[in-house]
Design an enzyme around this catalytic site. Sequence first.
Site, PDB file in Angstrom:
ATOM      1  N   HIS A  87       0.719 -11.809   2.398  1.00 51.25           N
ATOM      2  CA  HIS A  87      -0.341 -11.050   1.716  1.00 51.25           C
ATOM      3  C   HIS A  87      -1.135 -11.923   0.743  1.00 51.25           C
ATOM      4  CE1 HIS A  87      -1.502  -6.728   0.474  1.00 51.25           C
ATOM      5  NE2 HIS A  87      -2.466  -7.543   0.160  1.00 51.25           N
ATOM      6  N   TYR A 100       0.831  -1.217   0.000  1.00 52.89           N
ATOM      7  CA  TYR A 100       0.000   0.000   0.000  1.00 52.89           C
ATOM      8  C   TYR A 100       0.861   1.261   0.000  1.00 52.89           C
ATOM      9  CZ  TYR A 100      -3.665  -3.236   1.679  1.00 52.89           C
ATOM     10  OH  TYR A 100      -4.523  -4.290   1.843  1.00 52.89           O
TER      11      TYR A 100
END
Length: 255
Positions: A95, A37
């Site tokens: 992730h 991010y």
Amino acid sequence: MDERQTVGLGTMGIDDPPTIETAIDLGYRHLDTAQIYDNEAVVGQGIERSTLDRDELFVATKVWIDKLAPQNVEKSTAASLDRLGLEYADLLYVHRPRGDYDPAETLPAFDELRERGEIEHVGVSNFTVDQLETARDHLEAPIFANQVEYHPLYQPTDALADAQAHDSYLVAYSPLANGRAGDIPEVVEIAEKHDVTPQAVCLAWLTAKDNLIAIPKASSEAHLRANRDAADLTLDPEDHAAVDDIEREDEIFPE
Ligand SMILES: NC(=O)c1ccc[n+]([C@@H]2O[C@H](COP(=O)([O-])OP(=O)(O)OC[C@H]3O[C@@H](n4cnc5c(N)ncnc54)[C@H](OP(=O)(O)O)[C@@H]3O)[C@@H](O)[C@H]2O)c1
């Protein structure tokens, strides 16, 4: 994790520390970020601006798929902690089970970080039930959470059943269907009946489920407040059934 808090903050796309600070001031305690991010430093600065003690917060980040070889897990987590300005993360996720992910190599590196106190809990994200089972064979730590897409248009109920069976958490991402809650007729109808927003219906429906935590992303104070309060909304049993029965499979973040 505060078991009573079923709404955390998704931070993907949040690029200013004051939003994080506002969320903490409004009572959010679970902050969800990720290396990919590119905002761990923003989250860290928001934490720094707040006056809350570190141990009252629950901070989760995720190791991206090109950093899942053991030495990169270690190095990239150190860099994440540095950007966050923290000595430890409460939860560190794989992730996605892709790229350099190899259960026999990657997961022992997560165990080691936990033994060293750099992370408190191990999590995985975007794992199927089969991938969870394989992961359990390679991990000493229990899997604390599986973070998966979960909203009215995409309901991986088998992953939720797995979390409930293992008394772990399903962390529901994109719980507002990534901004599309108002386009779901069944949800809009329930919202009109209760005179609330479609977003509130999504969160009330989700957070009533055992072992589920939702992490909506919001940038404005009004949305942050609304989402925080949505877990207090009680829907009727037929409302829950109507959303459970939606059969579209619109996955927003497929593999
Ligand atoms: N593990 C993974 O692979 C993965 C993948 C995707 C997402 N995630 C996590 O899940 C989090 C949330 O998912 P998401 O960002 O995809 O989508 P989401 O939370 O389902 O939806 C966010 C959108 O809804 C809007 N919104 C928020 N509260 C609202 C309200 N009360 N009324 C009306 N609109 C509202 C937001 O607008 P404003 O910003 O203007 O408030 C934003 O456009 C991410 O931030 C990230 O932390 C994880």
